[in-house]
Write a protein that holds these residues in place. Structure first.
Motif, PDB file in Angstrom:
ATOM      1  N   ALA A 121       0.838  -1.207   0.000  1.00  0.00           N
ATOM      2  CA  ALA A 121       0.000   0.000   0.000  1.00  0.00           C
ATOM      3  C   ALA A 121       0.870   1.254   0.000  1.00  0.00           C
ATOM      4  N   ALA A 122       1.891   1.252   0.845  1.00  0.00           N
ATOM      5  CA  ALA A 122       2.781   2.420   0.913  1.00  0.00           C
ATOM      6  C   ALA A 122       3.530   2.616  -0.396  1.00  0.00           C
ATOM      7  N   ALA A 123       3.965   1.510  -1.017  1.00  0.00           N
ATOM      8  CA  ALA A 123       4.724   1.604  -2.266  1.00  0.00           C
ATOM      9  C   ALA A 123       3.874   2.140  -3.406  1.00  0.00           C
ATOM     10  N   ILE A 124       2.626   1.645  -3.512  1.00  0.00           N
ATOM     11  CA  ILE A 124       1.738   2.140  -4.567  1.00  0.00           C
ATOM     12  C   ILE A 124       1.511   3.633  -4.408  1.00  0.00           C
ATOM     13  N   LEU A 125       1.242   4.051  -3.186  1.00  0.00           N
ATOM     14  CA  LEU A 125       0.983   5.473  -2.935  1.00  0.00           C
ATOM     15  C   LEU A 125       2.241   6.319  -3.151  1.00  0.00           C
ATOM     16  N   LEU A 126       3.406   5.767  -2.770  1.00  0.00           N
ATOM     17  CA  LEU A 126       4.654   6.482  -3.007  1.00  0.00           C
ATOM     18  C   LEU A 126       4.873   6.690  -4.504  1.00  0.00           C
ATOM     19  N   LEU A 127       4.623   5.632  -5.291  1.00  0.00           N
ATOM     20  CA  LEU A 127       4.797   5.745  -6.737  1.00  0.00           C
ATOM     21  C   LEU A 127       3.822   6.748  -7.336  1.00  0.00           C
ATOM     22  N   LEU A 128       2.597   6.794  -6.820  1.00  0.00           N
ATOM     23  CA  LEU A 128       1.632   7.791  -7.292  1.00  0.00           C
ATOM     24  C   LEU A 128       2.170   9.196  -7.065  1.00  0.00           C
ATOM     25  N   ALA A 129       2.737   9.415  -5.884  1.00  0.00           N
ATOM     26  CA  ALA A 129       3.267  10.736  -5.561  1.00  0.00           C
ATOM     27  C   ALA A 129       4.533  11.041  -6.344  1.00  0.00           C
ATOM     28  N   MET A 130       5.504  10.127  -6.305  1.00  0.00           N
ATOM     29  CA  MET A 130       6.811  10.381  -6.908  1.00  0.00           C
ATOM     30  C   MET A 130       6.736  10.445  -8.430  1.00  0.00           C
ATOM     31  N   LEU A 131       6.048   9.476  -9.041  1.00  0.00           N
ATOM     32  CA  LEU A 131       5.932   9.496 -10.501  1.00  0.00           C
ATOM     33  C   LEU A 131       4.996  10.602 -10.959  1.00  0.00           C
ATOM     34  N   GLY A 132       4.052  10.962 -10.101  1.00  0.00           N
ATOM     35  CA  GLY A 132       3.225  12.126 -10.407  1.00  0.00           C
ATOM     36  C   GLY A 132       4.078  13.387 -10.488  1.00  0.00           C
ATOM     37  N   MET A 133       5.008  13.526  -9.544  1.00  0.00           N
ATOM     38  CA  MET A 133       5.937  14.661  -9.578  1.00  0.00           C
ATOM     39  C   MET A 133       6.770  14.650 -10.849  1.00  0.00           C
ATOM     40  N   GLN A 134       7.349  13.485 -11.170  1.00  0.00           N
ATOM     41  CA  GLN A 134       8.230  13.393 -12.334  1.00  0.00           C
ATOM     42  C   GLN A 134       7.456  13.565 -13.633  1.00  0.00           C
ATOM     43  N   GLY A 135       6.286  12.928 -13.723  1.00  0.00           N
ATOM     44  CA  GLY A 135       5.499  13.014 -14.942  1.00  0.00           C
ATOM     45  C   GLY A 135       4.962  14.408 -15.206  1.00  0.00           C
ATOM     46  N   LEU A 136       4.465  15.061 -14.169  1.00  0.00           N
ATOM     47  CA  LEU A 136       3.904  16.399 -14.333  1.00  0.00           C
ATOM     48  C   LEU A 136       4.986  17.454 -14.520  1.00  0.00           C
ATOM     49  N   ALA A 149       3.171  -4.591  -7.373  1.00  0.00           N
ATOM     50  CA  ALA A 149       2.532  -3.452  -6.713  1.00  0.00           C
ATOM     51  C   ALA A 149       3.151  -2.138  -7.177  1.00  0.00           C
ATOM     52  N   ARG A 150       4.475  -2.134  -7.322  1.00  0.00           N
ATOM     53  CA  ARG A 150       5.135  -0.919  -7.808  1.00  0.00           C
ATOM     54  C   ARG A 150       4.687  -0.592  -9.235  1.00  0.00           C
ATOM     55  N   LYS A 151       4.511  -1.617 -10.040  1.00  0.00           N
ATOM     56  CA  LYS A 151       4.044  -1.358 -11.401  1.00  0.00           C
ATOM     57  C   LYS A 151       2.609  -0.857 -11.404  1.00  0.00           C
ATOM     58  N   LEU A 152       1.802  -1.340 -10.438  1.00  0.00           N
ATOM     59  CA  LEU A 152       0.458  -0.792 -10.302  1.00  0.00           C
ATOM     60  C   LEU A 152       0.530   0.696  -9.967  1.00  0.00           C
ATOM     61  N   GLY A 153       1.457   1.040  -9.079  1.00  0.00           N
ATOM     62  CA  GLY A 153       1.635   2.451  -8.753  1.00  0.00           C
ATOM     63  C   GLY A 153       2.022   3.254  -9.981  1.00  0.00           C
ATOM     64  N   GLN A 154       2.914   2.678 -10.782  1.00  0.00           N
ATOM     65  CA  GLN A 154       3.312   3.334 -12.029  1.00  0.00           C
ATOM     66  C   GLN A 154       2.127   3.478 -12.961  1.00  0.00           C
ATOM     67  N   ALA A 155       1.326   2.413 -13.080  1.00  0.00           N
ATOM     68  CA  ALA A 155       0.172   2.435 -13.974  1.00  0.00           C
ATOM     69  C   ALA A 155      -0.881   3.424 -13.493  1.00  0.00           C
ATOM     70  N   PHE A 156      -1.199   3.373 -12.188  1.00  0.00           N
ATOM     71  CA  PHE A 156      -2.199   4.292 -11.653  1.00  0.00           C
ATOM     72  C   PHE A 156      -1.751   5.740 -11.816  1.00  0.00           C
ATOM     73  N   SER A 157      -0.434   5.962 -11.644  1.00  0.00           N
ATOM     74  CA  SER A 157       0.104   7.305 -11.825  1.00  0.00           C
ATOM     75  C   SER A 157      -0.108   7.776 -13.249  1.00  0.00           C
ATOM     76  N   ALA A 158       0.234   6.916 -14.229  1.00  0.00           N
ATOM     77  CA  ALA A 158       0.057   7.283 -15.630  1.00  0.00           C
ATOM     78  C   ALA A 158      -1.407   7.506 -15.955  1.00  0.00           C
ATOM     79  N   GLY A 159      -2.278   6.598 -15.469  1.00  0.00           N
ATOM     80  CA  GLY A 159      -3.703   6.746 -15.719  1.00  0.00           C
ATOM     81  C   GLY A 159      -4.262   8.004 -15.082  1.00  0.00           C
TER      82      GLY A 159
END
Length: 465
Positions: A251-266, A386-396
């Motif tokens: 759970a923490a990893a998915i949310l971290l990826l949402l935040a971190m990849l959100g920062m990088q992507g945006l 789970a990390r890839k889910l975070g990556q996917a959710f971030s992209a979506g």
């Protein structure tokens, strides 16, 4: 129960292993960071595909990993050790395919092809890269940490050096790509497709070099025999879904990826579109990478040893969220003032990102204490998925939000659109980091006291074998 014993036929754990392990994630992130930071920008601005569709396809591709990741974990757990070890051979076998697949994603020569073909090409190459080849090298690489040393302090150092490798890749890609890939056309900062194709090829070659350095410098010392027990899917699933420490870190990893990849992507939108300053994007990547290298990397392991990895990560992520909330209300007019907030937040989450790999070995140890079986590959594969889910959710999420504010290649510089870009660039990471803190605090049970207890239990068991 699979027995593990220290292999004394190889040299002792040392700097060569740490540097080699660093190069492994350096190689990983030459393709991973390129994808998370620039793939959506490439397909929206160069290939002309709708942002929501890009995000949807990236998200859909990751669900394929529900099968490929766990399958690869089982393959790794059940493979027999060779003269090169159990995990290292996979790095040598798969470094070429993963690099080539990454390069194929960024083919700007197809920009004039029919829309349907471009969507098909993106989906095909993304599946080949992420779901098949990246999986087949990343899971053995991550699982290998437990075989390099059975000492918790050594593993914490490997986690730190892995984070250094990722940071160096971020430094090279995040700093260099905007400088090279963006051009000014009619007063607007836009992404050059041909330059992105060339950069993707260069990074693919660099990834192969880094992987081979990892293979040649690292040694496996803990003998992990093949898991020959009968595969019972129901029992395996029950073990995984009832593992609270695994659920908490997932759970923490998915949310971290949402935040971190959100920062990088945006970042690929807020700097060139809102601020009209691609150089500031490079500066932000450079400064945040230096913060990880010179602040987080030297201090994270020491602070974690003193207060606990869970405790350090919870507080650090909450602080990162606060910096972004302040940024939203201050609304800095200067791109470089925005960089300051970006670096403060990225440095905060960097403490968690530096120790997270050591936390995975804590989860593996916790499962062994409870179940009596060590399943490095399987547990790591579930975490990797789970990390890839975070990556996917971030992209979506990014694709969906950009579409909601009306972003297209034609409206990319409209005032309402760029104001929307700024807003989501602050709130996406802020909400994500708050959620990370809550997940660690309420879900993840392995505080410092519990980790120390598990280490003592396993040490006693190994001594009595």
């Amino acid at each position: 129960m699979a027995k593990t014993s220290t292999n004394k036929a190889v040299r002792p754990f040392g700097m060569s292993d740490k540097i080699g392990y660093m190069f492994g994630d350096f190689g990983n992130d030459f393709t991973f960071i390129l994808s998370s930071s620039f793939m959506m920008k490439f397909y929206t601005d160069v290939m002309g595909i709708d942002a929501a569709l890009v995000g949807l396809l990236m998200m859909a591709a990751r669900f394929v990993d529900a099968f490929t990741d766990v399958t690869m974990g089982q393959i790794v757990d059940r493979s027999k050790p060779t003269k090169d070890g159990k995990f290292r051979p996979w790095i040598k076998r798969m470094c070429g395919p993963v690099a080539i697949a990454s390069f194929l994603i960024y083919q700007s020569g197809f920009a004039g092809m029919p829309y349907g073909f471009k969507v098909f090409w993106m989906f095909l190459t993304y599946i080949l890269w992420g779901s098949i080849f990246y999986t087949s090298i990343n899971i053995p690489y991550g699982s290998m940490a437990s075989a390099i040393s059975n000492d918790p302090d050594d593993r914490a150092q490997l986690s730190t050096w892995r984070s250094i490798g990722a940071t160096l890749a971020s430094l090279v890609i995040g700093t260099g790509t905007p400088i090279v890939a963006y051009v000014v056309v009619d007063g607007k900062t836009v992404l050059s497709g041909s330059r992105m194709t060339i950069l993707a090829g260069v990074f693919a070659i660099c990834a192969i070099i880094c992987y081979m350095l990892c293979f040649n410098l690292v040694r496996e010392r803990v003998e992990v025999p093949a898991n020959t027990s009968k595969l019972e899917i129901g029992k395996l699933l029950k073990s995984l879904v009832t593992n609270r420490s695994l659920i908490g870190i997932i759970a923490a990893a998915i949310l971290l990826l949402l935040a971190m990849l959100g920062m990088q992507g945006l970042a690929g939108y807020v700097y060139p579109n809102y601020y009209g300053n691609a150089a500031a994007q490079s500066a932000g990547s450079l400064a945040s990478s230096l913060a990880i290298l010179f602040i987080c990397a030297p201090l994270a392991a020491r602070m974690a040893a003193r207060v606990g990895k869970k405790e350090l990560s919870t507080v650090a992520c909450f602080c990162g969220a606060v910096f972004y909330i302040i940024c939203y209300f201050v609304r800095p007019a200067s791109a470089y003032m925005y960089v300051v907030f970006y670096v403060l937040a990225y440095g905060s989450l960097g403490f968690f990102n530096t120790v997270i790999w050591a936390m995975i070995t804590d989860v593996i140890d916790d499962a062994e204490v409870k179940n009596g079986i060590r399943e490095d590959g399987t547990i790591y594969s579930v975490y990797s998925f789970a990390r890839k889910l975070g990556q996917a959710f971030s992209a979506g999420m990014i694709g969906g939000l950009l579409s909601m504010i009306g972003y297209t290649a034609e409206t990319a510089f409209d005032e309402a659109v760029i104001n929307g870009i700024f807003t989501i660039s602050c709130w996406v990471p802020a909400c994500g980091l708050i959620a990370v803190s809550l997940a660690l605090f309420f879900l993840y049970p392995l505080d410092k006291k519990k980790v120390d207890e598990n280490v003592a239990i396993l040490a006693e068991r190994n001594k009595n074998r």
